[in-house]
Design an enzyme around this catalytic site. Structure first.
Site, PDB file in Angstrom:
ATOM      1  N   LYS A   1       3.696  11.221  10.859  1.00  0.00           N
ATOM      2  CA  LYS A   1       2.304  10.988  10.483  1.00  0.00           C
ATOM      3  C   LYS A   1       2.178  10.885   8.963  1.00  0.00           C
ATOM      4  O   LYS A   1       3.133  11.143   8.235  1.00  0.00           O
ATOM      5  CB  LYS A   1       1.419  12.126  11.011  1.00  0.00           C
TER       6      LYS A   1
ATOM      7  N   MET B   1      -5.449  10.526 -15.222  1.00  0.00           N
ATOM      8  CA  MET B   1      -5.325   9.640 -14.063  1.00  0.00           C
ATOM      9  C   MET B   1      -3.999   8.889 -14.037  1.00  0.00           C
ATOM     10  O   MET B   1      -3.366   8.759 -12.984  1.00  0.00           O
ATOM     11  CB  MET B   1      -6.480   8.637 -14.035  1.00  0.00           C
TER      12      MET B   1
ATOM     13  N   ARG C   1      -7.677  24.874  16.360  1.00  0.00           N
ATOM     14  CA  ARG C   1      -7.767  23.632  15.596  1.00  0.00           C
ATOM     15  C   ARG C   1      -7.893  22.456  16.557  1.00  0.00           C
ATOM     16  O   ARG C   1      -8.947  21.854  16.669  1.00  0.00           O
ATOM     17  CB  ARG C   1      -6.555  23.483  14.668  1.00  0.00           C
TER      18      ARG C   1
ATOM     19  N   TYR D   1      -6.769  15.705 -22.806  1.00  0.00           N
ATOM     20  CA  TYR D   1      -8.177  15.996 -22.560  1.00  0.00           C
ATOM     21  C   TYR D   1      -8.487  17.482 -22.751  1.00  0.00           C
ATOM     22  O   TYR D   1      -7.704  18.362 -22.355  1.00  0.00           O
ATOM     23  CB  TYR D   1      -8.572  15.608 -21.134  1.00  0.00           C
TER      24      TYR D   1
END
Length: 345
Positions: free
Chosen positions: A35, A292, A130, A244
């Site tokens: 998956k 990013m 779940r 930053y």
């Protein structure tokens, strides 16, 4: 090149599958969970390699994921869908010969009405709360479901990566109670359950993260190597800030490399000021915040400037990097970005 190079060893994936397969008896089938696009490595390439090695059953999360895998494998091998038979999935399940693991009475009814002769499995909730039918729900439909011949009856362990956790034995006992007298193949163990031993193996084990080099399979062979190019190098003076928010202030003069990769490439922001990269055998600390597209690295201790730095390599596994971010190797692997140049070996 302004993007990183992600090298994926399909041989290592196969080696890990074979090692996990050897942990169970010959009558136990070892499936493969692929998956999330093969945990970020490419479900089509992974599936074909494992099928060639002898895997016969593959698990995906959704029917849509199964489409890519079926295209890669062709007909004949089993593709099971953890999410079951959702509304709108009938055509893709039927056309691609997928096997949904029915999680509720609603899904069971939908499947039997829409595809009465199509294969299916059953997922039971043995305590994780779940996915799957709870004991009372299962008791109400058990005879009807078993009368249709499920291909598999399974459940999932919540704490298998902690071998001594009492939840493991509790869930195993609940699963045994819920499946007493069931003639269909049974499955409880993913990677962690496979490592717990024969009590948890039943008829099929279905490893996932262990195939891709992650914990709790501590003896796994690493499957990925990630190299990131340096775009620019600058000298930073004592007292100057990097990145930053002025998150890093130089305490002395440093050489700082700006490296092409960031949180858009799966290097999640939380690794900033704690992660490491490597130039060969030399460790270089990541400094400042991850942005990013870029990270900044202190390369003061290097004698020269390499073209690239390694962030996943023999010195740093996916779980090592995950520790830097306070997360798990699963998240690192499945977050690997699509901008990388991917090379398969």
């Amino acid at each position: 090149m302004a993007t990183g190079t992600l090298t994926i060893s399909l041989d290592a994936v196969v080696q890990n599958w074979r090692a996990l397969d050897a942990m169970s008896q010959s009558g136990v089938q070892t499936a493969a969970v692929i998956k999330a696009d093969g945990y970020g490595l490419g479900s089509d390439r992974v599936a074909k390699s494992l099928a060639n090695a002898g895997a016969k059953t593959f698990f995906v999360a959704t029917a849509q994921e199964g489409a890519k895998v079926r295209q890669a494998l062709g007909p004949g091998l089993d593709i099971m869908v953890f999410g079951g038979h959702m509304r709108g999935d009938t055509d893709i399940i039927n056309d691609l010969q997928l096997t949904p693991l029915l999680n509720s009475v609603e899904q069971l009814t939908r499947h039997f009405e829409a595809l009465p002769s199509a294969p299916f499995g059953i997922q039971l909730d043995s305590g994780m709360n779940r996915l799957g039918m709870e004991p009372g729900e299962w008791a109400a439909v058990r005879d009807v479901a078993l009368g249709q011949g499920p291909a598999l009856v399974m459940s999932h362990l919540a704490c298998a990566d902690e071998p001594d956790h009492p939840m493991n034995d509790f869930q195993c006992d609940v699963f045994l109670e819920m499946t007493a007298g069931v003639q269909a193949p049974l499955s409880l163990a993913a990677t962690g359950g496979t490592l717990l031993g024969p009590k948890f193996h039943f008829d099929m084990v279905r490893p996932g993260i262990g195939l891709y080099g992650g914990l709790p399979f501590a003896d796994a062979t690493p499957t990925v190597h990630l190299s990131l190019p340096i775009i620019q190098v600058r000298d930073v003076l004592e007292g100057e800030a990097v990145g930053y928010g002025n998150a890093y202030i130089a305490k002395s003069a440093r050489r700082v490399a700006t490296v092409s990769a960031g949180y858009a490439d799966g290097l999640i922001r939380a690794i900033g000021n704690d992660a490491k990269v490597y130039a060969g055998d030399t460790m270089c600390p990541v400094i400042g915040r991850v942005s990013m597209d870029l990270i900044t690295v202190d390369i003061t201790d290097l004698s020269g400037t390499p073209d690239a730095l390694d962030i996943l390599c023999p010195h740093q596994t996916v779980d090592d990097l995950a520790d830097s971010a306070g997360t798990i190797g699963y998240e690192i692997l499945t977050s690997l970005g699509h901008r990388y140049e991917r090379r398969y070996t």
